[in-house]
Motif scaffolding. Sequence first.
Motif, PDB file in Angstrom:
ATOM      1  N   ARG A  13      -6.835   2.999 -13.310  1.00 38.71           N
ATOM      2  CA  ARG A  13      -5.766   2.441 -12.761  1.00 38.71           C
ATOM      3  C   ARG A  13      -4.704   2.411 -13.989  1.00 38.71           C
ATOM      4  O   ARG A  13      -3.344   2.952 -13.623  1.00 38.71           O
ATOM      5  CB  ARG A  13      -6.063   1.219 -12.126  1.00 38.71           C
ATOM      6  N   ARG A 140      -8.731   7.861  -2.726  1.00 43.96           N
ATOM      7  CA  ARG A 140      -7.532   7.373  -3.003  1.00 43.96           C
ATOM      8  C   ARG A 140      -7.645   6.115  -3.755  1.00 43.96           C
ATOM      9  O   ARG A 140      -8.535   5.548  -3.297  1.00 43.96           O
ATOM     10  CB  ARG A 140      -6.646   6.816  -1.711  1.00 43.96           C
ATOM     11  N   GLY A 142      -5.723   2.736  -5.052  1.00 41.75           N
ATOM     12  CA  GLY A 142      -4.345   2.122  -4.834  1.00 41.75           C
ATOM     13  C   GLY A 142      -4.125   1.012  -5.910  1.00 41.75           C
ATOM     14  O   GLY A 142      -4.654   1.014  -7.034  1.00 41.75           O
ATOM     15  N   PHE A 147      -4.642  -3.521   0.543  1.00 38.52           N
ATOM     16  CA  PHE A 147      -3.793  -3.793   1.458  1.00 38.52           C
ATOM     17  C   PHE A 147      -4.022  -2.625   2.615  1.00 38.52           C
ATOM     18  O   PHE A 147      -4.149  -2.652   3.756  1.00 38.52           O
ATOM     19  CB  PHE A 147      -2.377  -3.948   1.191  1.00 38.52           C
ATOM     20  N   ASP A 149      -6.555  -0.309   2.625  1.00 34.12           N
ATOM     21  CA  ASP A 149      -7.936  -0.474   2.994  1.00 34.12           C
ATOM     22  C   ASP A 149      -8.251  -1.279   4.127  1.00 34.12           C
ATOM     23  O   ASP A 149      -8.705  -0.946   5.231  1.00 34.12           O
ATOM     24  CB  ASP A 149      -8.884  -0.626   1.797  1.00 34.12           C
ATOM     25  N   TRP A 184     -15.468   0.355   1.391  1.00 32.32           N
ATOM     26  CA  TRP A 184     -14.313   0.177   2.439  1.00 32.32           C
ATOM     27  C   TRP A 184     -13.200   1.284   2.337  1.00 32.32           C
ATOM     28  O   TRP A 184     -11.853   1.249   2.877  1.00 32.32           O
ATOM     29  CB  TRP A 184     -13.720  -1.061   2.029  1.00 32.32           C
TER      30      TRP A 184
END
Length: 200
Positions: A13, A140, A142, A147, A149, A184
């Motif tokens: 990230r 993906r 994030g 949020f 997910d 998730w």
Amino acid sequence: MIVAEGLSRPALRRKLRHARRQLTPAQQRLAARRLYRQLAQHPRFRRAQHIALYLPNDGEIDPRLLLQAAQRRGKATYLPVLNPWPRTRMVFQRIEPGEQLRRNRFGILEPVIRTARQRRVWALDLLLMPLVGFDGKGGRLGMGGGFYDRSLAYRAMRKKSHKPTLLGLAHECQRVDRLPLESWDVALQATVTDQGWYAG
Ligand SMILES: Nc1nc2c(c(=O)[nH]1)N(C=O)[C@@H](CNc1ccc(C(=O)N[C@@H](CCC(=O)O)C(=O)O)cc1)CN2
Ligand SMILES: Nc1ncnc2c1ncn2[C@@H]1O[C@H](COP(=O)(O)OP(=O)(O)OP(=O)(O)O)[C@@H](O)[C@H]1O
């Protein structure tokens, strides 16, 4: 393309957020115009009546040309809004051109909460999602708040073909060879960059 192997999720990230922040304002403007060209005439965009987008933050690719185009074409447009309670919840609220916005706790502009203007995620036609990283398999990454997910958790119990269509929007420099999938994570149907489409 960035190689994810050996990097933890937080390290990946950081690396990807750094990469997109390095883009100059001129590069950002060019990327936004190219993104617009990739999507504005696409049937997925043209057919959608209820479209959720986001306002760019932290070097994210800017979808505001698409927001304006959608509004010109008479579509209903929505932005994510963080709920005061529970704080982990994000909702989608309709916005009109020129509407006043406020900064949320992360400094991102959002409309002032008006419940009557909110729409359930599954009643949207198209969800254009910000992301930090993506791969060519619908993966993906994030900002780490979970949020999106959580908003999309209902999908696990429904068929893939259900509404809304999920498209990630990204700069080409956010592409990763392969993202580790968490239980998730909800797969994107595609990610659209300034350079093209990556099917999920
Ligand atoms: N443009 C945009 N809007 C969006 C999102 C997004 O990713 N992009 N979100 C998608 O989920 C939600 C906000 N999610 C976020 C989750 C974490 C951080 C975050 O960690 N930010 C800081 C922490 C500093 C602070 O607390 O102020 C950071 O930059 O490290 C920011 C936004 C809703 N709106
Ligand atoms: N469906 C869910 N129900 C409860 N918690 C969830 C759900 N989805 C994600 N989370 C929580 O959110 C946290 C962040 O998840 P993750 O790192 O995948 O977020 P992200 O996809 O990067 O962020 P975002 O979706 O906000 O852009 C995880 O620690 C996870 O526990």
